[in-house]
Design a protein around this motif. Structure first.
Motif, PDB file in Angstrom:
ATOM      1  N   THR A 190       0.461  -0.978  -0.070  1.00  0.00           N
ATOM      2  CA  THR A 190       0.164  -0.572   0.182  1.00  0.00           C
ATOM      3  C   THR A 190       1.265   0.934   0.310  1.00  0.00           C
ATOM      4  N   VAL A 191       0.408   2.398  -0.716  1.00  0.00           N
ATOM      5  CA  VAL A 191       0.700   3.872  -0.430  1.00  0.00           C
ATOM      6  C   VAL A 191      -0.142   4.617   0.957  1.00  0.00           C
ATOM      7  N   ALA A 192       0.215   5.547   0.813  1.00  0.00           N
ATOM      8  CA  ALA A 192      -0.760   7.087   1.705  1.00  0.00           C
ATOM      9  C   ALA A 192       0.287   8.039   1.447  1.00  0.00           C
ATOM     10  N   ALA A 193       0.050   9.406   1.806  1.00  0.00           N
ATOM     11  CA  ALA A 193       0.352  10.745   1.600  1.00  0.00           C
ATOM     12  C   ALA A 193       0.147  11.336   2.480  1.00  0.00           C
ATOM     13  N   LEU A 194       1.107  12.056   2.709  1.00  0.00           N
ATOM     14  CA  LEU A 194       1.204  12.675   4.264  1.00  0.00           C
ATOM     15  C   LEU A 194       1.319  14.215   3.830  1.00  0.00           C
ATOM     16  N   VAL A 195       0.496  14.448   4.265  1.00  0.00           N
ATOM     17  CA  VAL A 195       0.351  16.219   3.825  1.00  0.00           C
ATOM     18  C   VAL A 195       0.075  17.104   4.896  1.00  0.00           C
ATOM     19  N   GLU A 196       1.018  18.156   5.167  1.00  0.00           N
ATOM     20  CA  GLU A 196       0.813  18.850   6.213  1.00  0.00           C
ATOM     21  C   GLU A 196       0.768  20.585   5.754  1.00  0.00           C
ATOM     22  N   ARG A 197      -0.561  21.148   6.337  1.00  0.00           N
ATOM     23  CA  ARG A 197      -0.446  22.737   5.644  1.00  0.00           C
ATOM     24  C   ARG A 197      -0.018  23.663   7.468  1.00  0.00           C
ATOM     25  N   ASN A 198       0.168  24.451   7.896  1.00  0.00           N
ATOM     26  CA  ASN A 198      -0.410  25.167   8.754  1.00  0.00           C
ATOM     27  C   ASN A 198      -0.159  24.237   9.623  1.00  0.00           C
ATOM     28  N   GLY A 199       0.481  23.419  10.024  1.00  0.00           N
ATOM     29  CA  GLY A 199       0.569  22.334  11.629  1.00  0.00           C
ATOM     30  C   GLY A 199      -0.197  21.066  11.353  1.00  0.00           C
ATOM     31  N   ARG A 200      -1.453  21.316  10.145  1.00  0.00           N
ATOM     32  CA  ARG A 200      -2.889  20.367  10.061  1.00  0.00           C
ATOM     33  C   ARG A 200      -2.632  19.447   9.231  1.00  0.00           C
ATOM     34  N   PHE A 201      -3.111  18.333   9.298  1.00  0.00           N
ATOM     35  CA  PHE A 201      -2.454  16.941   8.056  1.00  0.00           C
ATOM     36  C   PHE A 201      -3.535  16.976   7.491  1.00  0.00           C
TER      37      PHE A 201
END
Length: 153
Positions: A7-18
């Motif tokens: 499996t694959v997963a995406a970790l995206v952060e913006r302004n301290g939020r995921f």
């Protein structure tokens, strides 16, 4: 013999939020990073871009690999190998229909995710976040794809 599911997963952060997805899995509502299985013929990068778009309506551009995680699930006699990518999202398509089972997307801070630990789809969610917050980043070409037609070298 057990063959791990890849499996694959995406970790995206913006302004301290995921970026997280709220989804129904086996009749339970859980939180997860945008994630899914690789399809035949895809590279891991192709798969994570596709899964993120299907589950969140965001276009995902991977920038690094956070890690690869093998989760051995004795109670289910199965293993899951997850490659976690980090990157950026853009071009949100608010008219796009999300994958079956996806209820909503959320931007959540780390503390909220820790507090919701019992609702996380797998323990790999927090392990990946911890590695990301510790600064772990590997080049994208750490995960390589080869299409050999002859004998292995």
């Amino acid at each position: 013999m057990i063959t791990p599911e890849l499996t694959v997963a995406a970790l995206v952060e913006r302004n301290g939020r995921f970026l997280m997805v709220e989804e129904v899995v086996r009749e339970q509502t859980v939180l997860n990073q945008p994630a899914g299985h690789m399809e035949y013929g895809e590279t891991a990068i192709d798969a994570v871009v596709r899964e993120t778009r299907e589950e969140t309506a965001w276009s995902f551009t991977p920038t690094a690999v956070v890690g690869a995680y093998l989760w051995r699930i004795p109670s289910a006699t199965r293993h899951v190998m997850r490659i976690l990518f980090t990157g950026d999202v853009a071009d949100h398509d608010s008219d796009s229909e999300l994958d079956d089972g996806i209820i909503a997307t959320h931007w959540m801070d780390y503390q909220a995710l820790q507090a919701a630990e019992d609702r996380l789809r797998t323990p790999l969610v927090l392990h990946g976040l911890d590695d990301y917050l510790a600064g772990r980043r590997l080049p994208l070409d750490t995960v390589r794809c080869f299409d050999y037609t002859g004998a292995p070298r």
